[in-house]
Design a protein around this motif. Structure first.
Motif, mmCIF file in Angstrom:
data_model
loop_
_atom_site.group_PDB
_atom_site.id
_atom_site.type_symbol
_atom_site.label_atom_id
_atom_site.label_comp_id
_atom_site.label_asym_id
_atom_site.label_seq_id
_atom_site.Cartn_x
_atom_site.Cartn_y
_atom_site.Cartn_z
ATOM 1 N N ILE A 121 37.132 28.872 -27.142
ATOM 2 C CA ILE A 121 37.260 30.153 -27.953
ATOM 3 C C ILE A 121 38.104 29.658 -29.480
ATOM 4 O O ILE A 121 37.911 30.747 -30.275
ATOM 5 C CB ILE A 121 37.930 31.299 -27.331
ATOM 6 N N GLY A 122 38.603 28.784 -29.801
ATOM 7 C CA GLY A 122 39.475 28.374 -30.742
ATOM 8 C C GLY A 122 38.764 28.634 -32.024
ATOM 9 O O GLY A 122 39.271 29.193 -32.918
ATOM 10 N N LEU A 123 37.705 27.662 -32.171
ATOM 11 C CA LEU A 123 36.829 27.825 -33.321
ATOM 12 C C LEU A 123 36.181 29.034 -33.498
ATOM 13 O O LEU A 123 35.673 29.445 -34.586
ATOM 14 C CB LEU A 123 35.828 26.548 -33.466
ATOM 15 N N ALA A 124 35.710 29.457 -32.511
ATOM 16 C CA ALA A 124 34.926 30.902 -32.634
ATOM 17 C C ALA A 124 35.916 31.878 -33.220
ATOM 18 O O ALA A 124 35.518 32.825 -33.812
ATOM 19 C CB ALA A 124 34.489 31.136 -31.166
ATOM 20 N N VAL A 125 37.223 31.954 -32.690
ATOM 21 C CA VAL A 125 38.175 32.914 -33.337
ATOM 22 C C VAL A 125 38.239 32.391 -34.838
ATOM 23 O O VAL A 125 38.350 33.494 -35.443
ATOM 24 C CB VAL A 125 39.423 32.929 -32.780
ATOM 25 N N VAL A 126 38.243 31.266 -35.298
ATOM 26 C CA VAL A 126 38.423 30.796 -36.596
ATOM 27 C C VAL A 126 37.146 31.600 -37.292
ATOM 28 O O VAL A 126 37.359 32.129 -38.426
ATOM 29 C CB VAL A 126 38.451 29.450 -36.959
ATOM 30 N N ALA A 127 36.067 31.538 -36.892
ATOM 31 C CA ALA A 127 34.802 31.907 -37.529
ATOM 32 C C ALA A 127 34.868 33.359 -37.477
ATOM 33 O O ALA A 127 34.483 34.022 -38.781
ATOM 34 C CB ALA A 127 33.620 31.483 -36.715
ATOM 35 N N GLU A 128 35.443 34.091 -36.713
ATOM 36 C CA GLU A 128 35.351 35.609 -36.465
ATOM 37 C C GLU A 128 36.379 36.086 -37.482
ATOM 38 O O GLU A 128 36.224 37.001 -38.465
ATOM 39 C CB GLU A 128 35.734 36.186 -35.097
#
Length: 158
Positions: A121-128
């Motif tokens: 979820i880390g990079l998905a959160v960054v993208a969001e």
């Protein structure tokens, strides 16, 4: 912005990056942008944590570089033409093995991970977070490490 990034580095050194060498290269003349400092902290911390983990693979000294710069010619496209000109860029670069080409295109997908025990979820959160601020995050990958760049719009077009 730099205060937030310094806070992220201090937290990284105290919790998961004590043996990592951090190189900071900040542009002192950056224009102001509207950004939620808590969201910036969360996004930068995710990138730094991933960079430290990647750089710690192997026997070499783990190194993470964080830099900021202004990109004058950068344009953010909108449906009716350019919606912003100029970008503020934050780069987090490591000296790890890089992201395998077979997975690089998927690193921003929610729940995608290559780490044992990782949640993805880390990079998905960054993208969001970047999308919520009108910007985006990109990866530049090589066998000598990866660089993730967050690009924030600076001047909105009327």
């Amino acid at each position: 912005m730099h205060v937030v990034l310094d806070s992220v580095v201090d937290l990284a050194k105290a919790s998961f990056g004590a043996t990592t060498r951090f190189d900071l290269q900040y542009d002192p003349s950056l224009p102001e942008i509207e950004v939620d400092p808590d969201h910036l902290h969360e996004a930068a911390l995710n990138l730094v944590k991933n960079a430290v983990e990647a750089a710690s693979i192997g026997t070499r000294q783990a190194r993470v570089s964080i830099s900021t710069r202004y990109r004058a010619g950068f344009r953010f496209a909108g449906r009716d033409g350019p919606r912003a000109r100029g970008a503020l860029e934050i780069s987090v670069t490591d000296n790890g093995p890089g992201v395998p080409e077979t997975t690089a295109a998927r690193v921003f997908e929610p729940f995608f991970t290559t780490k044992t025990g990782g949640a993805g979820i880390g990079l998905a959160v960054v993208a969001e977070i970047m999308q919520a601020h009108g910007g985006f995050v990109v990866i530049d990958n090589s066998v000598s490490g990866a660089s993730l760049r967050m690009l924030f719009p600076i001047a909105r077009q009327k």
